[in-house]
Design a protein around this motif. Structure first.
Motif, PDB file in Angstrom:
ATOM      1  N   ASP A   1      36.608   6.214  36.420  1.00  0.00           N
ATOM      2  CA  ASP A   1      37.927   5.610  36.621  1.00  0.00           C
ATOM      3  C   ASP A   1      38.027   4.882  37.954  1.00  0.00           C
ATOM      4  OD1 ASP A   1      37.813   7.747  38.288  1.00  0.00           O
ATOM      5  OD2 ASP A   1      39.623   8.731  37.553  1.00  0.00           O
ATOM      6  N   ASN A   2      36.925   4.808  38.692  1.00  0.00           N
ATOM      7  CA  ASN A   2      36.904   4.030  39.940  1.00  0.00           C
ATOM      8  C   ASN A   2      36.537   2.569  39.684  1.00  0.00           C
ATOM      9  OD1 ASN A   2      35.534   6.672  42.070  1.00  0.00           O
ATOM     10  ND2 ASN A   2      37.557   6.415  41.190  1.00  0.00           N
ATOM     11  N   LEU A   3      36.514   2.128  38.449  1.00  0.00           N
ATOM     12  CA  LEU A   3      36.076   0.773  38.106  1.00  0.00           C
ATOM     13  C   LEU A   3      37.283  -0.079  37.702  1.00  0.00           C
ATOM     14  CD1 LEU A   3      33.377  -0.810  37.816  1.00  0.00           C
ATOM     15  CD2 LEU A   3      33.558  -0.398  35.360  1.00  0.00           C
ATOM     16  N   GLY A   4      37.421  -1.232  38.340  1.00  0.00           N
ATOM     17  CA  GLY A   4      38.458  -2.190  37.975  1.00  0.00           C
ATOM     18  C   GLY A   4      37.878  -3.304  37.125  1.00  0.00           C
ATOM     19  N   VAL A   5      38.595  -3.760  36.092  1.00  0.00           N
ATOM     20  CA  VAL A   5      38.124  -4.792  35.169  1.00  0.00           C
ATOM     21  C   VAL A   5      39.129  -5.942  35.181  1.00  0.00           C
ATOM     22  CG1 VAL A   5      37.445  -5.318  32.815  1.00  0.00           C
ATOM     23  CG2 VAL A   5      37.034  -3.030  33.752  1.00  0.00           C
TER      24      VAL A   5
ATOM     25  N   GLU B   1      43.826 -15.273  36.269  1.00  0.00           N
ATOM     26  CA  GLU B   1      43.141 -13.974  36.375  1.00  0.00           C
ATOM     27  C   GLU B   1      44.140 -12.848  36.152  1.00  0.00           C
ATOM     28  OE1 GLU B   1      39.932 -13.192  39.461  1.00  0.00           O
ATOM     29  OE2 GLU B   1      41.582 -11.961  40.229  1.00  0.00           O
ATOM     30  N   GLU B   2      43.721 -11.822  35.387  1.00  0.00           N
ATOM     31  CA  GLU B   2      44.565 -10.652  35.162  1.00  0.00           C
ATOM     32  C   GLU B   2      43.682  -9.411  35.052  1.00  0.00           C
ATOM     33  OE1 GLU B   2      46.587 -10.394  31.479  1.00  0.00           O
ATOM     34  OE2 GLU B   2      44.949 -11.266  30.301  1.00  0.00           O
ATOM     35  N   GLU B   3      44.258  -8.280  35.476  1.00  0.00           N
ATOM     36  CA  GLU B   3      43.524  -7.012  35.395  1.00  0.00           C
ATOM     37  C   GLU B   3      43.709  -6.406  34.011  1.00  0.00           C
ATOM     38  OE1 GLU B   3      42.964  -2.787  37.806  1.00  0.00           O
ATOM     39  OE2 GLU B   3      44.494  -4.238  38.442  1.00  0.00           O
ATOM     40  N   VAL B   4      42.625  -5.814  33.485  1.00  0.00           N
ATOM     41  CA  VAL B   4      42.622  -5.200  32.163  1.00  0.00           C
ATOM     42  C   VAL B   4      42.660  -3.683  32.323  1.00  0.00           C
ATOM     43  CG1 VAL B   4      41.337  -4.933  30.018  1.00  0.00           C
ATOM     44  CG2 VAL B   4      41.335  -7.127  31.199  1.00  0.00           C
TER      45      VAL B   4
END
Length: 548
Positions: free
Chosen positions: A31-35, A44-47
Motif C-alpha cells: 500500500d506504499n505504491l501510488g499509481v 494526470e490523475e491518481e488511480v
C-alpha cells in the motif's frame, strides 16, 4: 535488506496489450505504491482502484481483468511511484534487546524517504546554487507567476472575443460571396441566352472542346499511372535486375537480340532507327565485343524488323559533344625510368642482355686513364614493353559501385500493342508452351519434344573455355551452343557436367562444338580435357516462348 537502487518510480507507455507492469524498486508494503494515469491530452490523475500489487513477483496489474477495462492505449502513460509513510515505529527499550535487523529496517525506511524527497526536489523549480537566501525574493517570484497567470486569462478572453468577431466577419464575407455568385449566375444565364440567340453552334463548339479536354485528361491520367517517368531511349541504372521492378524497360547488360522488335516495341524500334549515330553493323558489334567485352551501339535490321541491344558490362564514362559515344580499353599511366652503367676492359657485354621493360644502348669504347678501355651503357625502363596495359590510359580506374543498366522502351506499364502482339504470338507460333506445369507427365514428354530454338540469344556466356571448369546459370529454357578451334595439331573433348561430348578437332579445321538443352535456373559446368579453345560461337539461345 539494503537499499542500493535509487529509483523510486517508473513511467510506462501503453500499447493496447500490456496489463502487468514491473515494480522493480524497494517497497516496504504494497500500500506504499501510488499509481497515476496520464491521458493523451496530458491530464494526470491518481488511480485508487482497478489495480493489484503482488509483492512476491514485484508486479502491478492494471487494469485488472475483473474491472472490465481495456489495456492502456498507445497514447496513455502509467506512472508507479513509491510513497513511504512519514512515520517512525521502532520503540527501543532501556536495557532491552537490540536487534540489528530492526535497526536496519529503520535505516532502510529513512533512506527510502530521502530518495523520495530527492525525486520531488528534482521535479521542483530551483534557484541557481550561487544564489544567496537574502536575494531569492520568493514572494515576488510567486507574485510574478500569479500575475502571468492573470495576464494569460485576460489574453485568452481577448482571443476568444477576436475569434467571435472573426467568425462574424467570415459569415458576412460568406454572405457577400453568395450574393456575388448569384450575380455571376444571373450574368451567365443572361450570357447563355445571348449566345443562344446569336448562334447555338458556339455553345456546341465549346462543349466539344470541353469533351476533348476531358478525354485528353483521362488519357493523361492513365498514361501517368503506368508511366515510369522516363523518356523513350533513356538509359538509367537500377539496383534491381528484375523486369517487374523496371516496367517498360529492357536490360542493357546481356546484349539481347529481339527478332520481332518492330512488332513488340514499335515506338522504340522507330526511335533507334531515327538515331543512326547509335547504330552499327553486326560485324562491328562482334568486333567490339571481342576487343572490349562490350558494345554501346544497337544493331537494327540484322534480320528485317530485328534489334540487338547494346551490351554494357564495364565502367561508363560521360561522353562529350566532340567525341560522342566511344570505347576504350582498361589502362594505367605509363611508368618510365633511365639508368646508366659502366664497364671496363673485357666486360663490354656485361649489361647488354636487358629484357622486359628495360632497354640497353651501348655508347662505344674510349681510352681511360692507364690505357684501359671504358664502355658506357645507357639503360632505360618503359613499363609498356612488359605489358600493353601500361601507358594506355592517363588515369587509374576510380573506385566504383556496380548497378544494372536499363533502357526505357515504352512508357505505359502494359501497352496495348505489346499485349496484342503477345496474344497473337502465343496463338499462331505453332509451338509448345515451355511451362508444362498443368499437363500430365505423358503429355509433357510428348509436348517438350516440339519446342525449338528462337532467334533471341545472349552472346559471350563463358569468359573462356579451357581446362578450368566454368559455370553458367540458364535465365530461361533454351540451349547452350559453343564452337571453338583447338589449334593446329591439337585435339580435345568438351566436358559438360562431367559428361564428355563434342569431339576431337579434325586435322583440317580443328573445330569442336556442342549444343545442349537446359532448363531455367539450371547450372551448367563446362571445360575441356586438354587444351584451351579459341571461341567462334559462345552463346545461350532462348526457347521460343521462353520468359525473357
Amino acid at each position: 535488506m539494503t537499499v542500493s537502487m535509487q529509483v523510486t518510480k517508473r513511467i510506462y507507455h501503453g500499447n493496447g496489450v500490456m496489463r502487468q507492469w514491473d515494480v522493480d524498486f524497494p517497497l516496504i508494503a504494497a500500500d506504499n505504491l501510488g499509481v497515476y494515469l496520464t491521458s493523451p491530452q496530458g491530464a494526470e490523475e491518481e488511480v485508487f482502484t482497478d489495480f493489484t500489487v503482488d509483492p512476491m513477483t514485484h508486479t502491478l496489474t492494471y487494469p485488472t481483468p475483473e474491472s472490465g477495462k481495456s489495456p492502456l492505449g498507445a497514447d496513455w502513460k502509467l506512472t508507479v511511484l513509491r510513497r513511504t509513510p512519514l512515520t517512525q515505529e521502532i520503540d527501543l527499550l532501556r536495557q532491552g534487546e537490540l536487534d540489528a535487523e530492526v535497526l536496519e529496517e529503520g535505516y532502510d525506511k529513512l533512506t527510502m524517504l530521502v530518495q523520495e524527497l530527492g525525486e520531488k526536489v528534482d521535479r521542483s523549480i530551483k534557484y541557481p546554487v550561487s544564489s544567496k537566501e537574502e536575494d531569492l525574493e520568493t514572494e515576488n517570484f510567486l507574485k510574478n507567476i500569479l500575475a502571468a497567470k492573470e495576464d494569460a486569462v485576460v489574453a485568452s478572453s481577448q482571443a476568444a472575443e477576436a475569434a467571435r468577431q472573426a467568425q462574424a466577419g467570415a459569415s458576412a464575407a460568406q454572405q457577400t460571396a453568395a450574393d456575388a455568385l448569384q450575380s455571376i449566375s444571373s450574368a451567365v444565364t443572361a450570357g447563355c441566352e445571348t449566345l443562344a440567340q446569336n448562334g447555338a453552334e458556339i455553345i456546341a463548339d465549346a462543349q466539344a472542346c470541353v469533351n476533348e479536354a476531358e478525354a485528353q485528361a483521362e488519357t493523361a491520367r492513365r498514361y501517368a499511372e503506368g508511366s515510369i517517368g522516363k523518356c523513350m531511349g533513356e538509359v538509367y541504372w537500377s539496383q534491381s535486375k528484375a523486369l517487374a521492378d523496371n516496367p517498360g524497360s529492357l536490360p542493357l547488360w546481356t546484349g539481347a537480340y529481339y527478332a520481332t522488335a518492330s512488332s513488340l516495341y514499335p515506338d522504340f524500334y522507330a526511335w533507334v532507327k531515327e538515331h543512326t549515330e547509335l547504330c552499327t553493323t553486326k560485324a562491328d558489334y562482334d568486333a567490339r565485343l571481342e576487343q572490349y567485352g562490350e558494345c554501346p551501339f544497337y544493331v537494327a535490321d540484322e534480320v528485317a524488323g530485328s534489334l540487338r541491344l547494346p551490351k554494357l558490362t564495364r565502367y561508363v564514362k560521360n561522353a562529350n559533344e566532340t567525341d560522342g559515344i566511344t570505347q576504350a580499353q582498361e589502362g594505367l599511366p605509363n611508368i618510365t625510368a633511365k639508368m646508366m652503367g659502366t664497364t671496363y676492359g673485357g666486360l663490354a657485354d656485361a649489361y647488354v642482355n636487358a629484357s622486359g621493360a628495360c632497354r640497353t644502348e651501348g655508347s662505344g669504347g674510349a681510352a681511360a686513364k692507364g690505357g684501359e678501355e671504358i664502355f658506357l651503357w645507357k639503360h632505360d625502363f618503359d613499363a609498356s614493353r612488359s605489358s600493353a596495359v601500361y601507358g594506355r590510359s592517363d588515369a587509374v580506374t576510380p573506385a566504383h559501385t556496380t548497378l544494372y543498366p536499363w533502357v526505357c522502351v515504352y512508357h505505359t506499364a502494359v501497352p496495348q500493342s505489346v499485349a496484342d502482339a503477345a496474344q497473337l504470338l502465343g496463338a499462331f507460333t505453332a509451338k509448345a508452351d515451355t511451362d508444362l506445369a498443368n499437363i500430365s507427365g505423358s503429355a509433357k514428354t510428348a509436348v517438350s519434344a516440339l519446342s525449338k530454338a528462337s532467334e533471341t540469344y545472349i552472346e559471350g556466356i563463358f569468359p573462356a573455355i579451357d581446362t578450368t571448369p566454368r559455370t553458367f546459370t540458364a535465365p530461361a529454357n533454351g540451349y547452350i551452343c559453343v564452337q571453338g578451334y583447338t589449334g593446329s595439331g591439337n585435339s580435345t573433348f568438351y566436358n559438360v557436367d562431367g559428361v564428355l561430348c563434342g569431339g576431337y578437332g579434325c586435322s583440317v579445321t580443328n573445330i569442336v562444338s556442342f549444343c545442349v538443352p537446359v532448363k531455367q535456373g539450371q547450372v551448367t559446368t563446362v571445360h575441356t580435357d586438354t587444351v584451351a579453345l579459341t571461341l567462334s560461337v559462345n552463346r545461350f539461345v532462348y526457347d521460343q516462348g521462353a520468359n525473357i
